[in-house]
Every structure is written in structure tokens, then in C-alpha cells.
Design an enzyme around this catalytic site. Structure first.
Site, PDB file in Angstrom:
ATOM      1  N   ARG A 262       0.815  -1.221   0.000  1.00 24.18           N
ATOM      2  CA  ARG A 262       0.000   0.000   0.000  1.00 24.18           C
ATOM      3  C   ARG A 262       0.847   1.270   0.000  1.00 24.18           C
ATOM      4  O   ARG A 262       0.430   2.296   0.543  1.00 24.18           O
ATOM      5  CB  ARG A 262      -0.969   0.021   1.185  1.00 24.18           C
TER       6      ARG A 262
ATOM      7  N   TYR B 182     -15.389 -11.388  -0.911  1.00 19.39           N
ATOM      8  CA  TYR B 182     -16.093 -10.145  -1.303  1.00 19.39           C
ATOM      9  C   TYR B 182     -17.207 -10.446  -2.305  1.00 19.39           C
ATOM     10  O   TYR B 182     -18.277  -9.849  -2.248  1.00 19.39           O
ATOM     11  CB  TYR B 182     -15.105  -9.139  -1.898  1.00 19.39           C
TER      12      TYR B 182
ATOM     13  N   ARG C 209      -6.545  12.256  -5.878  1.00 24.18           N
ATOM     14  CA  ARG C 209      -7.803  11.543  -5.676  1.00 24.18           C
ATOM     15  C   ARG C 209      -8.963  12.542  -5.611  1.00 24.18           C
ATOM     16  O   ARG C 209     -10.025  12.310  -6.199  1.00 24.18           O
ATOM     17  CB  ARG C 209      -7.722  10.738  -4.385  1.00 24.18           C
TER      18      ARG C 209
ATOM     19  N   ARG D  46      -3.246   6.667   0.701  1.00 20.33           N
ATOM     20  CA  ARG D  46      -3.746   7.837   1.431  1.00 20.33           C
ATOM     21  C   ARG D  46      -2.802   8.482   2.426  1.00 20.33           C
ATOM     22  O   ARG D  46      -3.073   9.573   2.895  1.00 20.33           O
ATOM     23  CB  ARG D  46      -5.053   7.468   2.138  1.00 20.33           C
TER      24      ARG D  46
ATOM     25  N   ASP E 138      -6.685  -2.522  -7.761  1.00 19.39           N
ATOM     26  CA  ASP E 138      -7.261  -3.168  -6.581  1.00 19.39           C
ATOM     27  C   ASP E 138      -7.576  -4.620  -6.897  1.00 19.39           C
ATOM     28  O   ASP E 138      -7.829  -4.965  -8.057  1.00 19.39           O
ATOM     29  CB  ASP E 138      -8.534  -2.440  -6.134  1.00 19.39           C
TER      30      ASP E 138
HETATM   31  O1  CP3 Z   1      -0.146  -1.659  -2.450  1.00 16.33           O
HETATM   32  C1  CP3 Z   1      -0.370  -0.719  -3.249  1.00 16.33           C
HETATM   33  O2  CP3 Z   1       0.072   0.428  -3.052  1.00 16.33           O
HETATM   34  C2  CP3 Z   1      -1.087  -1.011  -4.547  1.00 16.33           C
HETATM   35  C3  CP3 Z   1      -2.480  -0.833  -4.606  1.00 16.33           C
HETATM   36  C4  CP3 Z   1      -3.454  -1.708  -3.839  1.00 16.33           C
HETATM   37  C5  CP3 Z   1      -4.700  -1.218  -3.392  1.00 16.33           C
HETATM   38  N1  CP3 Z   1      -5.412  -2.259  -2.882  1.00 16.33           N
HETATM   39  C6  CP3 Z   1      -5.131   0.175  -3.516  1.00 16.33           C
HETATM   40  C7  CP3 Z   1      -6.278   0.634  -2.719  1.00 16.33           C
HETATM   41  C8  CP3 Z   1      -3.400  -3.068  -3.503  1.00 16.33           C
HETATM   42  C9  CP3 Z   1      -2.275  -4.067  -3.700  1.00 16.33           C
HETATM   43  C10 CP3 Z   1      -4.664  -3.398  -2.910  1.00 16.33           C
HETATM   44  C11 CP3 Z   1      -5.006  -4.761  -2.461  1.00 16.33           C
HETATM   45  C12 CP3 Z   1      -6.273  -4.997  -1.749  1.00 16.33           C
HETATM   46  N2  CP3 Z   1      -7.483  -4.394  -1.934  1.00 16.33           N
HETATM   47  C13 CP3 Z   1      -6.443  -6.006  -0.792  1.00 16.33           C
HETATM   48  C14 CP3 Z   1      -5.381  -6.988  -0.374  1.00 16.33           C
HETATM   49  C15 CP3 Z   1      -4.353  -6.406   0.508  1.00 16.33           C
HETATM   50  C16 CP3 Z   1      -4.835  -5.975   1.852  1.00 16.33           C
HETATM   51  O3  CP3 Z   1      -4.730  -4.768   2.124  1.00 16.33           O
HETATM   52  O4  CP3 Z   1      -5.283  -6.830   2.629  1.00 16.33           O
HETATM   53  C17 CP3 Z   1      -7.778  -5.958  -0.348  1.00 16.33           C
HETATM   54  C18 CP3 Z   1      -8.412  -6.849   0.701  1.00 16.33           C
HETATM   55  C19 CP3 Z   1      -8.433  -4.937  -1.093  1.00 16.33           C
HETATM   56  C20 CP3 Z   1      -9.871  -4.560  -1.045  1.00 16.33           C
HETATM   57  C21 CP3 Z   1     -10.039  -3.141  -0.693  1.00 16.33           C
HETATM   58  N3  CP3 Z   1      -9.700  -2.067  -1.495  1.00 16.33           N
HETATM   59  C22 CP3 Z   1     -10.549  -2.616   0.508  1.00 16.33           C
HETATM   60  C23 CP3 Z   1     -11.031  -3.457   1.677  1.00 16.33           C
HETATM   61  C24 CP3 Z   1     -10.536  -1.220   0.378  1.00 16.33           C
HETATM   62  C25 CP3 Z   1     -11.110  -0.200   1.305  1.00 16.33           C
HETATM   63  C26 CP3 Z   1     -10.330  -0.057   2.540  1.00 16.33           C
HETATM   64  C27 CP3 Z   1     -10.014   1.390   2.758  1.00 16.33           C
HETATM   65  O5  CP3 Z   1      -8.881   1.616   3.228  1.00 16.33           O
HETATM   66  O6  CP3 Z   1     -10.855   2.233   2.483  1.00 16.33           O
HETATM   67  C28 CP3 Z   1      -9.951  -0.897  -0.859  1.00 16.33           C
HETATM   68  C29 CP3 Z   1      -9.695   0.466  -1.380  1.00 16.33           C
HETATM   69  C30 CP3 Z   1      -8.298   0.789  -1.765  1.00 16.33           C
HETATM   70  N4  CP3 Z   1      -7.478   0.011  -2.523  1.00 16.33           N
HETATM   71  C31 CP3 Z   1      -7.612   1.999  -1.457  1.00 16.33           C
HETATM   72  C32 CP3 Z   1      -6.349   1.917  -2.060  1.00 16.33           C
HETATM   73  C33 CP3 Z   1      -5.268   2.956  -2.071  1.00 16.33           C
HETATM   74  C34 CP3 Z   1      -8.198   3.175  -0.679  1.00 16.33           C
HETATM   75  C35 CP3 Z   1      -8.978   3.988  -1.656  1.00 16.33           C
HETATM   76  C36 CP3 Z   1      -9.169   5.414  -1.235  1.00 16.33           C
HETATM   77  O7  CP3 Z   1     -10.134   5.657  -0.524  1.00 16.33           O
HETATM   78  O8  CP3 Z   1      -8.377   6.256  -1.645  1.00 16.33           O
END
Ligand code: CP3
Length: 341
Positions: free
Chosen positions: A23, A147, A36, A27, A73
Site C-alpha cells: 500500500r 467479497y 484523488r 492515502r 485493486d
Molecule cells: O499496495 C499498493 O500500493 C497497490 C495498490 C493496492 C490497493 N489495494 C489500492 C487501494 C493493492 C495491492 C490493494 C489490495 C487490496 N485491496 C487487498 C489486499 C491487501 C490488503 O490490504 O489486505 C484488499 C483486501 C483490497 C480490497 C479493498 N480495497 C478494501 C477493503 C478497500 C477499502 C479499505 C479502505 O482503506 O478504504 C480498498 C480500497 C483501496 N485500494 C484503497 C487503495 C489505495 C483506498 C482507496 C481510497 O479511498 O483512496
């Protein structure tokens, strides 16, 4: 000449440890929050390849990590399988219709939803320094299925675990369908320039042992074998978060090239129990990075020391927290770069 991250994933134990953070694009970076806000949300960012490439590069410019992870994602796969996807502010992701009460067969796949992601990979690879490794990724079938079945995240993946017991054949069909799209998706990322790929199994830890074999080990083994057959030089990193002692079986039985270790695992245990010579990645607690100070330096050094005798990619045990101070990331980089035996 492969850069230090790629060389380590291929089994070399270099004197300098490569580092990237899960990640790392996101953010906690003010420049991410600004872009964003300008694009109006997370999905519009992912589907604007130029913006997604820019976000992938932001942490590289600031910190000079050894790897760039594609900004996308894991839920893009269900979206391409025909579910609707929305990220609602403060609520996390929603998929509909949810498969707990809707059949998989009624979904109409939309493979074009993957194409803009490949364009992002191409754009990033074209502007990276040669020694920086381009990482692609996908969710693992079990985590993605949680999911798809429940329509959103949940505390212990209750609905999906119950569904898999109630109707293992229907659940196997969901897993198999995810495998097919995931293999295509990773193949597309690699053809566009990804040099290694990571499989995120974020909810591997909620399964009982026999279910872990069937829904975590078996599908990840299938994906790893198919990717390796198509792309023998591209390492596959498996990250089955929360596996605990089952991590050793995962590492032996899936055939992944490298394994990600979360912060609940003692690095000395991992160094001893994982197959000799297998590259490992991890496993500093993201909350230590958030807290900073002398304890951060001490614990990061313990991780570096524990994995001194095998190929090791420094990383967190899971994603960086959004309130992490940037100065703490700088501090961690100093520790990792100054470390030597
Ligand atoms: O690692 C990185 O920088 C690359 C990008 C990346 C994202 N999601 C961007 C993202 C990666 C590799 C993921 C993987 C991901 N997404 C997982 C597996 C890894 C983990 O963290 O367990 C899972 C379970 C998801 C599903 C997902 N996507 C969730 C549950 C959420 C919401 C959680 C939150 O923090 O709001 C997301 C959104 C998401 N994916 C964001 C980012 C940067 C936040 C989006 C935002 O509001 O800006």
C-alpha cells in the site's frame, strides 16, 4: 541486469536489502489525496491510466523504493467478471449482486474492464529506472471470493465460510472462475511489463486446516503453476496473511517462488521453518512504522537480522496505515539501507 528486488526474488542474497511497502501508493501521501480529490474517487483514478501511473510513481519519487506496485485493486477481477463495484466513502468496497443469493452463471463477464490496467503497467514501466522492479498483483481466489459472496468486507468471512460448507461444489465453481480470470489478468500485466507478481490472500487466516488446503493452497498452486508455465522467469510472491503455522505448508505446497510473512509471525520461526533458500518478504508491524522512535529502529533491525541468511525483501507485515508520518518512512529507509552483517 535485474535490480536488487528482482534479483532477491530470484534467490540471490545481496548485501543490500531491497525494500518496498504494501500500500505504498495511497492515502498516507498528500500528493495521493490531492490527485484523488481532483479525480473524484478511487475507481476513477484506477481507470485513468495516466493518473494511476502517476500514483504508482509518487512513492518512488519521494522515497526511492526498489519496487513499484501497480496502482489498482484486487476487486477489479470481480468487476471484470460482471459484478458492479463501488467504493463508498468510509464504508469500503461493495459488490453486487452478491453471490450468496445470486448465481455465478448469471454474471456477464466484461473483460474490457482489465485493459486500462495493462495500459497503467506499460506507462509505469516506461518511466521507471531500469533497476526498479515493476510489481503486478491480484487477489487470491479465497480472498476475492469472500467479497464476491458477501458483497462487502466482513469481520471473519462468516457468510463465505458457511457457503463453502453448505455448497462446496457451487463454491468450487466460484473459485475456478476466479482462477481463470486471475491467470489472464496476471498474464496481461506481465505482457505489459510486470516483472514479478504478488498474490494477496488477505483473509487466508480465517480458514480451518482442511478448508485452508482446499481454498488457499490449491487455488494458489494452480495460479502459480500456470503463470510459471507461461512466464518461467517471473517470480510469483504468495502472501497468505494470517496463516500462522500453516505458512510453512503454504510455502512448501503452492510452488510460489517467494512468500510474504505478516507481523503475527516470529521472523526467527519463519527463517527456520520456511524452505531453505526460499526468498521471504516482510514483516515489520505497520503500527511500529506508525509509532516511530527507537523501537521502530530496534524492531526493523531484528527483522533484518532474522532473515540475514536467506534472500529477504524488507516490507511490512501488511499495508501501511493512512496516518503514518512520512518522517517515519524516511527513518525506516535509513535503517534498512545502513544495515549490514
Ligand atoms: O499496495 C499498493 O500500493 C497497490 C495498490 C493496492 C490497493 N489495494 C489500492 C487501494 C493493492 C495491492 C490493494 C489490495 C487490496 N485491496 C487487498 C489486499 C491487501 C490488503 O490490504 O489486505 C484488499 C483486501 C483490497 C480490497 C479493498 N480495497 C478494501 C477493503 C478497500 C477499502 C479499505 C479502505 O482503506 O478504504 C480498498 C480500497 C483501496 N485500494 C484503497 C487503495 C489505495 C483506498 C482507496 C481510497 O479511498 O483512496
Amino acid at each position: 541486469m535485474p535490480g536488487p528486488l528482482l534479483a532477491t526474488l530470484k534467490g540471490e542474497n545481496l548485501s543490500r536489502r531491497p525494500i518496498w511497502l504494501m500500500r505504498q501508493a495511497g492515502r498516507y501521501l498528500p500528493e495521493y489525496r490531492a490527485l484523488r480529490a481532483e479525480k473524484g474517487g478511487f475507481l476513477p483514478l484506477v481507470y485513468d491510466s495516466e493518473a494511476a501511473a502517476e500514483i504508482t510513481l509518487q512513492p518512488l519519487r519521494r522515497f526511492g523504493f526498489d519496487g513499484a506496485i501497480l496502482f489498482s485493486d484486487i476487486l477489479i477481477v470481480p468487476y471484470a467478471m460482471g459484478q458492479d463495484l463501488a467504493f463508498l466513502a468510509g464504508e469500503g468496497p461493495h459488490l453486487s449482486p452478491k453471490l450468496v443469493d445470486h448465481s455465478l452463471q448469471a454474471l456477464q463477464g466484461v473483460p474490457d474492464r482489465l485493459s486500462p490496467i495493462y495500459e497503467t503497467v506499460r506507462l509505469v514501466r516506461a518511466s521507471l529506472k531500469e533497476e526498479v522492479t515493476m510489481l503486478g498483483f491480484a487477489g487470491s481466489p479465497w480472498t476475492v471470493a469472500t467479497y464476491m459472496v458477501n458483497g462487502e468486507g466482513s469481520r471473519d468471512q462468516h457468510e463465505t465460510r458457511a457457503y463453502a460448507y453448505r455448497d462446496p461444489e457451487a463454491f468450487q465453481a466460484i473459485i475456478d472462475a476466479i482462477i481463470e480470470v486471475t491467470v489472464d489478468y496476471l498474464d496481461g500485466q506481465i505482457k505489459a511489463g510486470a516483472e514479478a507478481v504478488q498474490l494477496f490472500d488477505s483473509w487466508a487466516g480465517s480458514l480451518a486446516p482442511r478448508e485452508y488446503e482446499r481454498w488457499v493452497i490449491a487455488p494458489n498452486a494452480t495460479i502459480a503453476a500456470r503463470i510459471q508455465a507461461m512466464h518461467p522467469t517471473v517470480p510469483v510472491i504468495g502472501f497468505p496473511k494470517g496463516s500462522g503455522e500453516k505458512l510453512a505448508a503454504y510455502a512448501r505446497e503452492t510452488g510460489v517462488n517467494a512468500v510474504g510473512v505478516d507481523e503475527t509471525v516470529d521472523p526467527l520461526w519463519a527463517a527456520r521453518e520456511l524452505p531453505a533458500g526460499m526468498p521471504v518478504q516482510g514483516n515489520l508491524d505497520p503500527l511500529l512504522l506508525l509509532s516511530g522512535g527507537a523501537e521502530l529502529e530496534k524492531r526493523a533491525t531484528e527483522v533484518l537480522d532474522a532473515f540475514a541468511d536467506r534472500p529477504h525483501v524488507f516490507n511490512l507485515g501488511h499495508g501501511i496505515g493512512q496516518t503514518t508520518p512520512l518522517a517515519h518512512v524516511e527513518q525506516l529507509l535509513q535503517v534498512v539501507r545502513n544495515w549490514h552483517r
